[in-house]
Scaffold this active site. Structure first.
Site, PDB file in Angstrom:
ATOM      1  N   HIS A 390      28.109  -0.845 -38.575  1.00 19.13           N
ATOM      2  CA  HIS A 390      27.507  -1.931 -39.340  1.00 19.13           C
ATOM      3  C   HIS A 390      28.111  -3.281 -38.976  1.00 19.13           C
ATOM      4  O   HIS A 390      27.406  -4.255 -38.699  1.00 19.13           O
ATOM      5  CB  HIS A 390      27.672  -1.654 -40.844  1.00 19.13           C
ATOM      6  CG  HIS A 390      27.083  -2.719 -41.694  1.00 19.13           C
ATOM      7  ND1 HIS A 390      27.812  -3.800 -42.121  1.00 19.13           N
ATOM      8  CD2 HIS A 390      25.818  -2.897 -42.136  1.00 19.13           C
ATOM      9  CE1 HIS A 390      27.015  -4.584 -42.822  1.00 19.13           C
ATOM     10  NE2 HIS A 390      25.806  -4.062 -42.848  1.00 19.13           N
ATOM     11  N   ASP A 649      17.780 -21.040  -5.080  1.00 25.80           N
ATOM     12  CA  ASP A 649      16.661 -20.513  -4.309  1.00 25.80           C
ATOM     13  C   ASP A 649      16.706 -20.976  -2.858  1.00 25.80           C
ATOM     14  O   ASP A 649      16.432 -20.203  -1.944  1.00 25.80           O
ATOM     15  CB  ASP A 649      15.334 -20.934  -4.955  1.00 25.80           C
ATOM     16  CG  ASP A 649      15.005 -20.062  -6.156  1.00 25.80           C
ATOM     17  OD1 ASP A 649      15.243 -18.842  -6.067  1.00 25.80           O
ATOM     18  OD2 ASP A 649      14.539 -20.593  -7.178  1.00 25.80           O
ATOM     19  N   CYS A 696      20.439 -29.367  -9.046  1.00 24.90           N
ATOM     20  CA  CYS A 696      20.617 -28.624 -10.295  1.00 24.90           C
ATOM     21  C   CYS A 696      20.913 -27.157 -10.043  1.00 24.90           C
ATOM     22  O   CYS A 696      21.054 -26.368 -10.972  1.00 24.90           O
ATOM     23  CB  CYS A 696      19.401 -28.772 -11.200  1.00 24.90           C
ATOM     24  SG  CYS A 696      17.885 -28.194 -10.439  1.00 24.90           S
TER      25      CYS A 696
HETATM   26  C1  PEP Z   1      17.679 -23.123  -8.210  1.00 26.00           C
HETATM   27  O1  PEP Z   1      16.906 -22.374  -7.632  1.00 26.00           O
HETATM   28  O2  PEP Z   1      18.695 -23.606  -7.676  1.00 26.00           O
HETATM   29  C2  PEP Z   1      17.437 -23.475  -9.602  1.00 26.00           C
HETATM   30  C3  PEP Z   1      18.181 -24.364 -10.223  1.00 26.00           C
HETATM   31  O3  PEP Z   1      16.452 -22.791 -10.244  1.00 26.00           O
HETATM   32  P1  PEP Z   1      16.637 -21.292 -10.841  1.00 26.00           P
HETATM   33  O4  PEP Z   1      18.056 -20.914 -10.669  1.00 26.00           O
HETATM   34  O5  PEP Z   1      16.198 -21.374 -12.244  1.00 26.00           O
HETATM   35  O6  PEP Z   1      15.716 -20.515  -9.959  1.00 26.00           O
HETATM   36 MG    MG Z   2      15.021 -21.945  -8.581  1.00 23.10          MG
END
Ligand code: PEP
Ligand code: MG
Length: 747
Positions: A390, A649, A696
């Site tokens: 729990h 990516d 990013c």
């Molecule tokens: C990336 O591909 O670097 C990115 C910031 O997007 P995600 O990681 O969400 O694919």
């Molecule tokens: Mg990406």
């Protein structure tokens, strides 16, 4: 019909049989071994309430009830339960229950488990675990009828009423079905999380005891824990605990001392493998990690119950103890997070009033009646229990750190003692220790560091926005990943649309997005439109139609998907439009996974059709494919204000290394010269055309990469929340060095 057989129900029957029964019926359909049984459905409960004239008596009592007032709550609960107890069950209902029970035992009197199944139960966003009553080892018609009524009454226990109010359910909307199911006379039993309940990793966690599973759920016995890694197909952890006794069925539940056997391992490797494969079948069927109750009788495995795990969390929320401290206790880290506070030992329910906001609640084991106090506590520590007791379940749902199974917390800890609880590592330290999050809070001695390159932050969880904005003082959000926010909605975006609920979906998006744009206002927030890989979205309700792809990373995701399933893209834009109309012009729209100029052109056109004032806000793209980097000139011609390098990516596509494939992970290198060349080229050309550049991807949190990017002239860096301050320092240093070098050359 007051009664339906489990084998005749499925998920469509949830409103009448409750989540628990519907799940059992579903499992039977996919040939999972489930003990037979029937359900006294929720309509029958309503029928009873109506015919016994209880409706007008019960609900008005609950209307203005202050559930924080424990005394008042207890009084009202008692009154309602008494009314139910004293009311007569209509004869036709009683007859049907008796008949079904006789059929279940083929004329013989069999032992049954009688479980309540609230009809709002097992919804993805709430766990009613332990909220309504369960009766085990019930035998005989009269007793069955009596316990069914007791289950109905348990819809109004103080804890059930309290929980509904907390979760925002209207009492009238929650009904109760009662499952009557043949009891497995188990020699072994337990629970299984088909994936890790805290991190969501594909690690199956099994807890097992000898005898009936009641011992685990009530926290009376600390079970054995087995961790099976579903990726490597290996049993990676075996923790054999001392199980002093087991619960067995005689004429009721009885405790039996285990003696020598108490230290024996409960499950063999083969049993674990069988359980895991059943768990995987169930998870696959529901498309979501499951919390499964199982039992073994005469060597046969039975699945007694299964429900979705509601507690898988984001890692960003975690805090870590960084100071060395005196360890007082060790147990199982059952709910992540770190908190310090004063110990309050709760021996019985009446002690809960002494737990004040921020205290550490310490108990042998928590009970549902302690929930109000658990909410006030900053952490929970128990003597007994495992990952599914729990205390563990409720703490995770409440977001309160917890350490369970410490054996002797109630003895070692004393009322008023100041301690720090690490719910991740499962440790209780003496005193208030410094945590990582605390240390990262800006503590400026002199003026804050100002950099020419903007330092932004990546964000996924809208609820974290305010905290992140405050703690990082970032210059904006360089990537608002909306995938996590959408994954935590009730259902798949396309399901909202198919169900004719696009307005509801827009409203949900708008509310969540607003948390972020408001927290950072007037700093820019670049909202990335949905980048939904099919494999990740399949698990959502309504995600069953996601195409099965051999390589989802190269598949139906990013802007190509947004344009193909235009309606959810339009829904996002409409939510954004609402925000802009309210004056939040600190928004940027960012398109993921662009490979051809047409994608930008089409997206722009749709945005214009939706009335987005592109002259007022920023419009940009992710550069996360080699294609985008190599034709950046053509993409710029489509009219973009900014680009952001998605190195996660970009690296996988440049190096032909699937970012999710651990076999080739050693080749994954964001600093590979090929990736760096694509980045350099992109930044250079964008600068020539007056297009802002940012990053990013994860590489934006790596100091080595960031140094190079600043030298290349990038305009902003968007880092993970925990790295913003560090990256700001790195950037400041590089900028200073560049100025110094220039000056030196001049002199
Ligand atoms: C990336 O591909 O670097 C990115 C910031 O997007 P995600 O990681 O969400 O694919
Ligand atoms: Mg990406």
């Amino acid at each position: 019909m007051p009664v339906v057989w489990l084998s005749d129900v499925d998920k469509n029957d949830i409103p009448v049989v409750g989540g628990k029964a519907a799940n059992l019926g579903e499992l039977m359909r996919i040939e999972i071994p489930v003990p037979d049984g029937f359900v006294v459905d929720a309509r029958t409960f309503r029928d009873f309430i109506n015919k016994a004239n209880l409706k007008e008596k019960i609900y008005p009592k609950l209307r203005n009830l202050n559930v924080e007032n424990t005394e008042e709550l207890n009084r009202v609960s008692e009154e309602i339960r008494k009314m139910i107890e004293e009311a007569k069950i209509p004869a036709e209902i009683e007859m049907e229950i008796r008949k079904a029970y006789r059929e279940l035992g083929n004329g013989k009197e069999v032992f049954v488990a009688i479980r309540s199944s609230a009809t709002a139960e097992d919804m993805p966003d709430a766990s009613f675990a332990g909220q309504q009553d369960t009766y085990l080892n019930i035998k005989g018609e009269d007793l069955v009828v009596e316990k069914v009524k007791a289950c109905w009454g348990s819809l109004f226990t103080p804890r059930a009423i309290y929980y509904r109010v907390q979760k925002g359910y209207r009492h009238e909307d929650v009904s109760i079905a009662v499952v009557v199911q043949k009891m497995v006379n188990s020699e072994k039993s337990g629970v299984m999380f088909t994936s890790h309940p805290v991190t969501g990793e594909k690690k199956c966690i099994i807890e097992a005891v000898f005898g009936l599973g009641e011992a685990i759920v009530s926290g009376l016995v600390t079970p054995d824990t087995y961790v099976y890694d579903r990726n490597s197909r290996k049993l990676v952890e075996v923790k054999v605990s001392e199980k002093k006794f087991m619960i067995v069925r005689k004429n009721g539940n009885e405790k039996v001392e285990l003696g020598e056997k108490s230290k024996e391992r409960v499950l063999s490797d083969q049993e674990i493998e069988k359980l895991v494969s059943l768990g995987e079948l169930i998870e696959e069927h529901y498309g979501k990690p499951q919390d499964v109750e199982w039992a073994i009788e005469n060597g046969e495995i039975y699945i007694v119950q299964s429900r979705p795990i509601t507690t898988i969390r984001e890692t960003e929320e975690r805090k870590e103890v960084i100071e060395e401290g005196k360890i007082l206790l060790k147990g199982l880290g059952a709910s992540p997070g770190v908190a310090s506070g004063h110990v309050k030992i709760v021996k019985e329910t009446k002690d809960i009033t002494k737990v004040e906001q921020g205290d550490i609640l310490v108990a042998v084991m928590t009970t549902p009646d302690m929930v109000p106090a658990m909410k006030r506590a900053s952490a929970i520590v128990t003597d007994e229990g495992g990952m599914t007791c729990h205390a563990a379940i409720v703490s995770r749902e409440l977001g309160v750190p917890a350490v369970v199974g410490t054996k002797n917390a109630t003895k070692v800890l004393k009322d008023g003692m100041l301690v720090t609880v690490d719910g991740e590592k499962g440790v209780v330290y003496l005193g208030r220790l410094e945590t990582k999050a605390e240390k990262e809070e800006p503590k400026f001695v002199s003026a804050p560091i100002i950099t020419a390159t903007e330092i932004k932050v990546n964000l996924s969880l809208p609820d974290m926005a305010e905290k992140v904005a405050k703690e990082t003082r970032a210059d904006g959000v360089g990537l608002f990943r909306i995938e996590h926010m959408i994954l935590s909605l009730e259902k798949h975006p396309m399901k909202y649309i198919r169900d004719g609920e696009i307005e509801k979906y827009i409203e949900l998006l708008y509310n969540e997005m607003k948390k972020v744009v408001k927290a950072f206002y007037p700093k820019p927030v670049w909202i990335r439109t949905l980048d939904a890989p099919t494999d990740e979205f399949r698990a959502m309700e309504g995600g069953e139609d996601e195409p099965i792809e051999a390589n989802p990373m190269l598949g139906f995701r990013g802007i190509r998907r947004d344009l193909a399933e235009e309606m959810h893209f339009r829904a996002e834009l409409r939510a954004i439009k609402k925000l802009i109309d309210e004056g939040y012009t600190n928004i940027g729209i960012m398109l993921p996974l662009v490979v051809v100029p047409e994608e930008i052109r089409k997206a722009r056109k749709i945005a214009e059709e939706e009335g987005i004032p592109l002259e007022k806000i920023e419009f940009g793209i992710m550069v996360e494919t080699p294609a985008a980097a190599l034709i950046i000139e053509d993409l710029i011609k489509e009219g973009i204000d900014f680009i952001s390098l998605g190195t996660n990516d970009l690296t996988q596509y440049t190096l032909a290394v699937d970012r999710n494939n651990e076999n080739v992970a050693y080749l994954y290198d964001e600093m590979h010269p090929a990736v760096m060349k694509l980045i350099e080229r992109t930044i250079k050309i964008c600068k020539e055309h007056g297009v802002k550049t940012s990053i990013c991807g994860q590489a934006g949190s790596y100091p080595k990469v960031v140094e190079k990017l600043v030298e290349m002239g990038i305009d902003s860096i968007s880092a993970n929340p925990d790295m913003v301050n560090k990256i700001r320092e790195v950037v400041a240093r590089v900028e200073q060095r560049m100025i110094l070098e220039k000056l030196r050359k001049l002199s």
